[in-house]
Enzyme design. Structure first.
Site, mmCIF file in Angstrom:
data_model
loop_
_atom_site.group_PDB
_atom_site.id
_atom_site.type_symbol
_atom_site.label_atom_id
_atom_site.label_comp_id
_atom_site.label_asym_id
_atom_site.label_seq_id
_atom_site.Cartn_x
_atom_site.Cartn_y
_atom_site.Cartn_z
ATOM 1 N N SER A 156 0.832 -1.199 0.000
ATOM 2 C CA SER A 156 0.000 0.000 0.000
ATOM 3 C C SER A 156 0.874 1.259 0.000
ATOM 4 O O SER A 156 1.645 1.474 -0.928
ATOM 5 C CB SER A 156 -0.964 -0.053 1.179
ATOM 6 O OG SER A 156 -1.974 0.906 1.051
ATOM 7 N N ASP A 259 -10.356 -3.315 -5.160
ATOM 8 C CA ASP A 259 -9.496 -2.337 -4.492
ATOM 9 C C ASP A 259 -9.498 -1.064 -5.322
ATOM 10 O O ASP A 259 -9.264 -1.113 -6.533
ATOM 11 C CB ASP A 259 -8.066 -2.915 -4.397
ATOM 12 C CG ASP A 259 -7.070 -1.980 -3.726
ATOM 13 O OD1 ASP A 259 -7.435 -0.851 -3.346
ATOM 14 O OD2 ASP A 259 -5.893 -2.379 -3.587
ATOM 15 N N HIS A 289 -7.962 -4.948 -0.966
ATOM 16 C CA HIS A 289 -6.781 -4.305 -0.416
ATOM 17 C C HIS A 289 -6.524 -4.850 0.986
ATOM 18 O O HIS A 289 -7.446 -5.006 1.781
ATOM 19 C CB HIS A 289 -7.017 -2.795 -0.351
ATOM 20 C CG HIS A 289 -5.791 -1.999 -0.095
ATOM 21 N ND1 HIS A 289 -4.971 -1.540 -1.095
ATOM 22 C CD2 HIS A 289 -5.238 -1.552 1.070
ATOM 23 C CE1 HIS A 289 -3.978 -0.855 -0.567
ATOM 24 N NE2 HIS A 289 -4.110 -0.858 0.742
#
Length: 320
Positions: A156, A259, A289
């Site tokens: 991320s 996501d 995610h």
């Protein structure tokens, strides 16, 4: 036709934090991720041979890091940057991810606890990530011992930092064996709030809400990280905007189908390929995610994460 959402993941989503940017504060975001990690305390963490807390050089002084080792002989070294939207996340929240990375790649993993906003805004996190990587490269004998098998990894926001660090390493003459970008944020231009910029990545509307990470939460994260929206044009914040990706380290890029960051991660994989970089892209069908943290519950998540880590191991084993 994309695979449907993994039913196990669907049951997990309502239990996940970071859901309401209207009431979220940096402190509450940090506490909620720590609480999520603490909730797993009854499940023993994956066993590695040694774990030690150290300090490495950051952009403005020493910063904390944690070293995970399996075995005692020469090994690759991986510098790992945790996720959490640049604002949250720390060594504890991503302890299990770092352990799995060490176990499945055989590398010495150095997890770096970079400075976070709002206390330190962009480019502080990037400066810490690059300074730490350069420090570990210069001291590689203390870690895996082989400068030809040094890689960067992150999930991320950590994937964003790993991608930018790989570019900085290329420019500094530090040859990396590979970069492992796990559902990375790669283009913050527009701060996830600009309609025209969001339209470039359909996943930002298709997965805007309902799948844990929302587009609105990404807007909140970017607003905290970037003191000036214009900073998003800087490649250190938006690696997809770099003038050239040629010559950067080979990459394993993972995305998740459900996501909002899916399409910018996929775009980065394509841009790397177009620049002549060797890339393996895992699309994460049926996943959301954060799925690298869900492998102990979801078999779909576990298998996809293992495949991606196996590909990264190949890059590290091959070296430069």
């Amino acid at each position: 036709m994309a695979a449907p959402l993994d039913p196990v993941i669907a049951q997990i989503i309502p239990l996940l934090p970071l859901r309401d940017p209207a009431t979220m504060t940096p402190q509450s975001a940090r506490e909620s991720l720590r609480a999520l990690a603490a909730a797993r305390a009854a499940v023993p963490p994956p066993a590695v041979d040694r774990v030690s807390d150290i300090q490495v050089k950051g952009g403005a002084g020493p910063i904390p890091a944690r070293v995970y080792r399996v075995g005692s002989g020469p090994a690759p070294t991986v510098v790992f940057f945790h996720g959490g939207g640049w604002v949250a996340g720390d060594l504890e929240t991503h302890d299990r991810q770092a352990r799995f990375l060490a176990i499945e790649t055989g590398a010495v993993v150095v997890s770096v606890d970079y400075r976070r906003p709002p206390e330190t805004r962009f480019p502080g996190a990037f400066e810490d990530a690059f300074a730490a990587t350069r420090d570990i490269f210069n001291r590689v004998a203390e870690f895996g011992g082989d400068a030809r098998r040094l890689g960067v990894a992150g999930d991320s926001a950590g994937g964003n930092l790993a991608a930018a660090t790989a570019l900085a390493c290329r420019d500094a003459g530090i040859k990396l064996a590979g970069q492992f970008l796990v559902y990375p944020a790669t283009d913050a231009v527009g701060n996830y709030a600009d309609t025209r910029e969001n339209a470039r990545f359909p996943s930002r509307s298709e997965n805007a809400e309902g799948y844990f990470l929302s587009r609105a939460v990404m807007e909140w994260f970017a607003g905290h990280y970037l003191a000036d929206p214009g900073h998003a044009n800087d490649w250190r914040a938006s690696p997809l905007r770099a003038a050239s990706l040629a010559g950067v380290a080979p990459a394993v890029v993972t995305t998740a189908w459900f996501d909002p960051l899916r399409d910018e991660g996929a775009a980065y994989a394509r841009a790397l390929e177009a620049a002549g970089v060797r890339v393996k892209h895992h699309e994460g069908p049926g996943l959301i995610h954060g799925y690298f943290s869900m492998g102990e519950t979801s078999e779909v998540a576990r298998a996809e994460a293992q495949r991606a880590r196996a590909d990264f191991k190949v890059l590290l084993t091959r070296g430069v």
